[in-house]
Scaffold this active site. Sequence first.
Site, short mmCIF file in Angstrom:
data_model
loop_
_atom_site.label_atom_id
_atom_site.label_comp_id
_atom_site.label_asym_id
_atom_site.label_seq_id
_atom_site.Cartn_x
_atom_site.Cartn_y
_atom_site.Cartn_z
N GLN A 109 46.93 140.52 3.84
CA GLN A 109 47.23 139.29 3.08
C GLN A 109 46.46 139.30 1.76
OE1 GLN A 109 46.35 135.90 5.60
NE2 GLN A 109 48.23 136.17 6.76
N ARG A 114 47.20 140.83 -6.68
CA ARG A 114 47.23 142.10 -7.41
C ARG A 114 46.30 142.16 -8.59
NH1 ARG A 114 53.32 140.83 -8.32
NH2 ARG A 114 52.30 138.81 -8.26
N GLU A 120 38.78 150.86 -1.19
CA GLU A 120 38.67 150.63 0.26
C GLU A 120 38.04 151.82 0.96
OE1 GLU A 120 42.37 149.55 2.16
OE2 GLU A 120 41.37 149.05 4.05
N SER A 122 37.65 154.77 3.29
CA SER A 122 38.71 155.74 3.59
C SER A 122 38.70 156.16 5.06
CB SER A 122 38.57 156.98 2.72
OG SER A 122 39.50 157.95 3.17
N ALA A 123 39.76 155.78 5.77
CA ALA A 123 39.87 156.20 7.17
C ALA A 123 40.52 157.58 7.27
CB ALA A 123 40.66 155.17 7.97
N ASP A 212 38.26 138.74 -11.98
CA ASP A 212 37.70 137.78 -12.93
C ASP A 212 37.84 136.37 -12.36
OD1 ASP A 212 40.13 136.44 -13.98
OD2 ASP A 212 40.62 138.44 -14.74
N HIS A 214 39.14 133.58 -13.41
CA HIS A 214 40.44 132.92 -13.45
C HIS A 214 41.29 133.34 -12.23
CE1 HIS A 214 44.37 131.57 -14.64
NE2 HIS A 214 44.81 132.81 -14.69
N ARG A 223 44.09 130.54 -0.84
CA ARG A 223 43.53 131.01 0.44
C ARG A 223 42.46 130.10 1.02
NH1 ARG A 223 47.56 134.32 2.09
NH2 ARG A 223 48.10 135.79 0.44
C1 LIG Z 1 50.24 130.29 2.62
C2 LIG Z 1 50.83 131.59 2.13
C3 LIG Z 1 51.91 132.14 2.79
C4 LIG Z 1 52.47 133.35 2.31
N1 LIG Z 1 53.53 133.91 3.00
C5 LIG Z 1 54.05 135.09 2.58
C6 LIG Z 1 55.14 135.72 3.28
O1 LIG Z 1 55.63 135.20 4.27
N2 LIG Z 1 55.60 136.92 2.84
C7 LIG Z 1 55.07 137.52 1.74
O2 LIG Z 1 55.53 138.61 1.37
N3 LIG Z 1 54.05 136.97 1.06
C8 LIG Z 1 53.52 135.78 1.44
N4 LIG Z 1 52.48 135.22 0.76
C9 LIG Z 1 51.92 135.95 -0.39
C10 LIG Z 1 52.35 135.31 -1.71
O3 LIG Z 1 53.75 135.35 -1.89
C11 LIG Z 1 51.68 136.06 -2.89
O4 LIG Z 1 52.08 137.41 -2.88
C12 LIG Z 1 50.17 136.01 -2.81
O5 LIG Z 1 49.72 134.70 -2.55
C13 LIG Z 1 49.57 136.51 -4.11
O6 LIG Z 1 49.83 135.55 -5.11
P1 LIG Z 1 50.04 135.95 -6.62
O7 LIG Z 1 51.14 136.94 -6.78
O8 LIG Z 1 50.19 134.66 -7.38
O9 LIG Z 1 48.60 136.59 -6.96
P2 LIG Z 1 48.20 137.83 -7.95
O10 LIG Z 1 48.88 139.04 -7.48
O11 LIG Z 1 46.71 137.79 -7.99
O12 LIG Z 1 48.79 137.40 -9.29
C14 LIG Z 1 48.25 136.30 -10.04
C15 LIG Z 1 49.31 135.89 -11.04
O13 LIG Z 1 49.51 136.97 -11.95
C16 LIG Z 1 50.89 137.07 -12.29
N5 LIG Z 1 51.38 138.41 -11.87
C17 LIG Z 1 50.68 139.36 -11.22
N6 LIG Z 1 51.42 140.46 -11.06
C18 LIG Z 1 52.62 140.19 -11.62
C19 LIG Z 1 53.82 140.91 -11.77
N7 LIG Z 1 53.95 142.17 -11.34
N8 LIG Z 1 54.85 140.32 -12.38
C20 LIG Z 1 54.76 139.06 -12.83
N9 LIG Z 1 53.65 138.31 -12.73
C21 LIG Z 1 52.59 138.87 -12.14
C22 LIG Z 1 51.60 135.93 -11.58
O14 LIG Z 1 51.62 134.82 -12.44
C23 LIG Z 1 50.69 135.63 -10.42
O15 LIG Z 1 50.79 134.31 -9.92
C24 LIG Z 1 51.92 134.01 1.18
C25 LIG Z 1 50.83 133.43 0.52
C26 LIG Z 1 50.29 132.24 0.97
C27 LIG Z 1 49.08 131.65 0.26
#
Ligand SMILES: Cc1cc2nc3c(=O)[nH]c(=O)nc-3n(C[C@H](O)[C@H](O)[C@H](O)COP(=O)(O)OP(=O)(O)OC[C@H]3O[C@@H](n4cnc5c(N)ncnc54)[C@H](O)[C@@H]3O)c2cc1C
Length: 302
Positions: A109, A114, A120, A122-123, A212, A214, A223
């Site tokens: 999770q 990203r 990480e 390494s296993a 960072d 932000h 989370r």
């Molecule tokens: C309660 C909960 C339930 C969830 N359930 C599921 C599930 O069932 N299945 C599942 O697959 N995931 C699930 N997720 C994961 C969720 O969809 C996100 O992948 C995860 O929370 C990471 O969020 P993020 O992409 O905003 O964060 P980050 O990857 O840290 O990105 C931060 C921000 O940067 C921007 N960004 C980063 N990379 C890109 C990119 N390549 N393109 C465009 N913008 C980008 C976006 O604005 C993004 O919001 C869940 C998350 C939560 C909190």
Amino acid sequence: MPLTPEQQAEIDDQRASPRQTLRSVSEGMEKHLYSAIPVLDHGFVRVIDYMGDDAAICQAARVSYGRGTKSVQNDEGLIRYLMRHWHSTPFEMCEVKLHVKLPVFVARQWIRHRTANVNEYSARYSILDREFYIPAREALAAQSSVNNQGRGGGLSDEEAARVLDILKGDAARCYDHYEEMISDEGQAGLARELARMNLPANIYTQWYWKVDLHNLMHFLRLRADAHAQYEIRVYADAICQVVADWVPFAWKAFEDYRMGAVTFSAQMMDCLRRMLAGEEVTAENAGMSAREWREFEAALRG
Ligand SMILES: Cc1cc2nc3c(=O)[nH]c(=O)nc-3n(C[C@H](O)[C@H](O)[C@H](O)COP(=O)(O)OP(=O)(O)OC[C@H]3O[C@@H](n4cnc5c(N)ncnc54)[C@H](O)[C@@H]3O)c2cc1C
């Protein structure tokens, strides 16, 4: 034990030899440096390094404002203004590097975030320790009947004991087989990179995670939220303590304008205005879906 004796010795050694620095220092963060905060049964979060403090956020913001725009003088006021108006880049000037030990299913999770740098354990290279997350009795719950992605009521004592027996037994058996397969007593056992596929997702892994402020706050908003799974939320809660001590002004602004805030859609704002004007607004005349209405009502109830 979350930390190995070697890791504890390394921490003691690092804490015993402080160095003078010309860099800005956050007193609150210094007390966390290297110390491990225990999480779950074998996990931890510890701060390896950090850069910046509340002042660094203001310093960066004032560069982008340029001369002559000194209306927001006070650091706390400026940080609150930045947070309120989603002026996010100054918060990216602060960084933190964490060492985290966590079960693999939590790591899956976590890695979805990203915008961090990760290294990480390494296993393929090393042998994993016999350490599995076995939930505490009170963390065991039944499948929720209203939310497919969540927990409902508790388990009976009998059911909890049965589940814990299965979890412990499976973990022990899988690890025994893992050890058997990689057996290296004079014979070439199976490669570690292959033997690990037999291990369950509650085995612990470790990584360094640098992010960072932000993006860290974005992670924490998702989370440390009640909708997040308990096992990742406890890590987020531990990091919240660290951030509150590291950048107290930014943390307070984050609590007020993100964690404790609610976003209303255009339809919700329309309903709110109608309510304030004395109109009786109901699910039927609100102009939004039943689910959105329930969310709106829940937000108003607090
Ligand atoms: C309660 C909960 C339930 C969830 N359930 C599921 C599930 O069932 N299945 C599942 O697959 N995931 C699930 N997720 C994961 C969720 O969809 C996100 O992948 C995860 O929370 C990471 O969020 P993020 O992409 O905003 O964060 P980050 O990857 O840290 O990105 C931060 C921000 O940067 C921007 N960004 C980063 N990379 C890109 C990119 N390549 N393109 C465009 N913008 C980008 C976006 O604005 C993004 O919001 C869940 C998350 C939560 C909190």
